[in-house]
Motif scaffolding. Structure first.
Motif, short mmCIF file in Angstrom:
data_model
loop_
_atom_site.label_atom_id
_atom_site.label_comp_id
_atom_site.label_asym_id
_atom_site.label_seq_id
_atom_site.Cartn_x
_atom_site.Cartn_y
_atom_site.Cartn_z
N TYR A 1 0.81 -1.22 0.00
CA TYR A 1 0.00 0.00 0.00
C TYR A 1 0.84 1.27 0.00
CZ TYR A 1 1.14 0.49 4.96
OH TYR A 1 1.81 0.63 6.15
N THR A 2 2.10 1.18 0.40
CA THR A 2 2.93 2.39 0.48
C THR A 2 3.33 2.91 -0.88
OG1 THR A 2 5.00 1.12 0.67
CG2 THR A 2 3.85 1.68 2.73
N VAL A 3 3.35 2.04 -1.88
CA VAL A 3 3.80 2.47 -3.21
C VAL A 3 2.85 2.06 -4.33
CG1 VAL A 3 6.26 2.58 -2.65
CG2 VAL A 3 5.25 0.40 -3.35
N ALA A 4 1.90 1.18 -4.07
CA ALA A 4 1.03 0.66 -5.13
C ALA A 4 0.13 1.75 -5.71
CB ALA A 4 0.19 -0.49 -4.59
N ARG A 5 -0.17 1.62 -7.00
CA ARG A 5 -1.12 2.49 -7.68
C ARG A 5 -2.27 1.65 -8.22
NH1 ARG A 5 1.13 5.39 -12.45
NH2 ARG A 5 2.10 3.36 -12.89
N PHE A 6 -3.44 2.28 -8.36
CA PHE A 6 -4.62 1.55 -8.79
C PHE A 6 -5.40 2.37 -9.82
CE2 PHE A 6 -3.59 0.39 -4.46
CZ PHE A 6 -3.57 -0.99 -4.53
N ARG A 7 -6.10 1.66 -10.67
CA ARG A 7 -6.97 2.32 -11.64
C ARG A 7 -8.12 3.04 -10.93
NH1 ARG A 7 -4.31 2.39 -16.57
NH2 ARG A 7 -3.00 0.52 -16.49
N GLU B 1 -12.56 4.34 -14.73
CA GLU B 1 -11.82 3.68 -15.80
C GLU B 1 -12.10 2.18 -15.81
OE1 GLU B 1 -7.25 3.26 -17.58
OE2 GLU B 1 -7.59 4.17 -15.62
N VAL B 2 -12.15 1.58 -14.63
CA VAL B 2 -12.43 0.14 -14.54
C VAL B 2 -13.84 -0.15 -15.06
CG1 VAL B 2 -12.62 -1.85 -13.02
CG2 VAL B 2 -10.85 -0.12 -12.60
N GLU C 1 -6.54 -3.47 -0.64
CA GLU C 1 -5.80 -4.59 -0.06
C GLU C 1 -6.25 -5.90 -0.71
OE1 GLU C 1 -3.29 -4.90 2.94
OE2 GLU C 1 -2.98 -3.24 1.55
N ASP C 2 -7.54 -6.03 -1.00
CA ASP C 2 -8.04 -7.23 -1.68
C ASP C 2 -7.37 -7.38 -3.05
OD1 ASP C 2 -9.74 -7.65 0.45
OD2 ASP C 2 -11.52 -6.88 -0.56
N ILE C 3 -7.24 -6.27 -3.76
CA ILE C 3 -6.65 -6.31 -5.09
C ILE C 3 -5.17 -6.71 -5.01
CG2 ILE C 3 -6.07 -4.91 -7.11
CD1 ILE C 3 -8.62 -3.29 -6.54
N LEU C 4 -4.46 -6.17 -4.03
CA LEU C 4 -3.05 -6.55 -3.87
C LEU C 4 -2.92 -8.02 -3.47
CD1 LEU C 4 -1.65 -3.40 -2.02
CD2 LEU C 4 -1.25 -4.06 -4.40
N ASN C 5 -3.83 -8.50 -2.63
CA ASN C 5 -3.79 -9.91 -2.24
C ASN C 5 -3.96 -10.83 -3.45
OD1 ASN C 5 -3.56 -9.12 0.44
ND2 ASN C 5 -5.73 -9.40 0.90
N GLU C 6 -4.94 -10.52 -4.28
CA GLU C 6 -5.19 -11.35 -5.46
C GLU C 6 -4.04 -11.23 -6.46
OE1 GLU C 6 -7.25 -13.61 -6.02
OE2 GLU C 6 -8.95 -13.30 -4.67
N THR C 7 -3.46 -10.05 -6.56
CA THR C 7 -2.33 -9.87 -7.47
C THR C 7 -1.14 -10.71 -7.03
OG1 THR C 7 -3.08 -7.61 -7.96
CG2 THR C 7 -0.81 -8.17 -8.55
N ARG D 1 -6.42 -13.76 -15.73
CA ARG D 1 -6.57 -13.14 -14.41
C ARG D 1 -5.35 -12.31 -14.07
NH1 ARG D 1 -8.58 -16.63 -9.28
NH2 ARG D 1 -10.24 -17.07 -10.80
N HIS D 2 -4.16 -12.83 -14.36
CA HIS D 2 -2.94 -12.09 -14.10
C HIS D 2 -2.91 -10.81 -14.92
CE1 HIS D 2 1.73 -12.50 -13.50
NE2 HIS D 2 1.23 -11.43 -12.91
N PHE D 3 -3.32 -10.92 -16.17
CA PHE D 3 -3.36 -9.73 -17.04
C PHE D 3 -4.28 -8.66 -16.44
CE2 PHE D 3 -5.20 -7.14 -20.36
CZ PHE D 3 -4.14 -6.87 -21.22
N ALA D 4 -5.50 -9.04 -16.06
CA ALA D 4 -6.46 -8.07 -15.55
C ALA D 4 -5.99 -7.45 -14.24
CB ALA D 4 -7.82 -8.74 -15.36
N LEU D 5 -5.44 -8.26 -13.35
CA LEU D 5 -4.96 -7.72 -12.08
C LEU D 5 -3.76 -6.81 -12.29
CD1 LEU D 5 -5.49 -10.92 -9.96
CD2 LEU D 5 -6.49 -8.68 -9.44
N ASN D 6 -2.86 -7.17 -13.19
CA ASN D 6 -1.73 -6.28 -13.48
C ASN D 6 -2.20 -4.96 -14.06
OD1 ASN D 6 0.24 -7.94 -12.47
ND2 ASN D 6 1.19 -8.42 -14.45
N TRP D 7 -3.27 -5.00 -14.85
CA TRP D 7 -3.83 -3.75 -15.35
C TRP D 7 -4.40 -2.93 -14.20
CZ3 TRP D 7 -8.97 -1.83 -15.70
CH2 TRP D 7 -9.11 -0.67 -16.49
#
Length: 287
Positions: free
Chosen positions: A105-111, A115-116, A228-234, A266-272
């Motif tokens: 969470y300290t550095v992650a970015r999200f859409r 946009e999603v 946090e859910d998105i990072l967990n799945e990623t 799934r990896h593609f979508a989460l990386n996006w």
């Protein structure tokens, strides 16, 4: 029912429109999509429902992140990696201790949630074209009418603007149903992403955008889930994908009945979602 197999070649990780010739490259994968599977997916999509979760006990056991990761605090990169690896080892999936971290969470970015949501409508429309339920011309007009054309990637535009599309190209686009599943999950339309064993099942969900109507309200009502859910799945899919690729490269069986194609999408979508690359067409699924 007669079963007919289609061989679809997919080169690299992000190029889903350009078809390649069969060769010895380890980056070239073959997908065998039977007519029966294709019809089953089509029937599910045309019900205009969303991805439900499988109900058998094995899938329930492996509907993962809610029970693996604590929710009382934001996880560090090391905490998340350790929890993921522990779960995978317990379920017969090899891990690699020195595989890098997923950002925390300290550095992650999200859409942005808008946009999603716009991308959900775009992908949903592309699936209709792939299954000949909408013409490409109809979807192009729809996207432009409702200010969605900017959310259609260059490769998606190439697919739509072709005079004709091959069965192989349509098959490749049809796998974006698994990306759609992830994007809908990220917008809180259902609670869990099951372990990547069986293709997503459009049977229970009842709130996909209606492509006959203005999607603006549907888009504006969309909310991104806890990051946090998105990072967990990623983190989970990243480490699963490594295990799948490692098994494939070394001639071993794919562990835990994992479906490689589901993992890829799934990896593609989460990386996006976590902005691994700025543009949809630039996203890769590195391991």
């Amino acid at each position: 029912m007669e079963t007919q197999s289609f061989v679809v070649l997919r080169e690299g990780t992000a190029d889903w429109v350009k078809m390649g010739d069969s060769d010895n490259s380890m980056t070239t994968r073959c997908r065998y999509i039977t007519k029966g599977i294709t019809i089953a997916i089509l029937t599910s999509i045309l019900s205009f429902f969303g991805c439900g979760q499988q109900s058998n006990s094995n899938m329930e056991k492996l509907s993962v992140t809610q029970t693996i990761y604590p929710t009382d605090h934001k996880l560090t990169m090391q905490e998340r990696k350790d929890l993921t690896n522990k779960f995978l080892k317990q379920n017969g999936v090899p891990t690699l201790d020195h595989l890098p971290f997923v950002e925390d969470y300290t550095v992650a970015r999200f859409r942005d949630q808008k946009e999603v949501a716009c991308k959900v409508v775009v992908v949903y429309g592309l699936l209709h074209v792939a299954y000949n339920e909408k013409t490409a011309e109809e979807m192009i007009a729809y996207y432009k009418k409702y200010n969605l054309w900017d959310y259609v990637s260059p490769k998606e535009r190439m697919y739509l603007e072709k005079p004709t599309r091959t069965q192989e190209e349509n098959n490749l686009v049809s796998w974006r149903i698994e990306c759609l599943n992830v994007l809908l999950w990220s917008l809180r339309h259902f609670n869990t992403l099951p372990f990547p064993i069986e293709m997503c099942n459009f049977s229970d969900y009842k709130n996909l955008p209606n492509l006959e109507n203005d999607p603006t309200e549907w888009i504006s009502n969309s909310k991104l889930r806890n990051t946090e859910d998105i990072l967990n799945e990623t983190d989970m899919i990243y480490r699963i994908h490594w295990a799948v690729r490692d098994a494939s490269l070394n001639g071993r069986p794919i562990p835990a009945n994992i479906n490689q194609d589901i993992v890829m999408e799934r990896h593609f979508a989460l990386n996006w979602l976590v902005m691994y690359a700025d543009e949809w067409d630039e996203v890769t699924t590195d391991t």
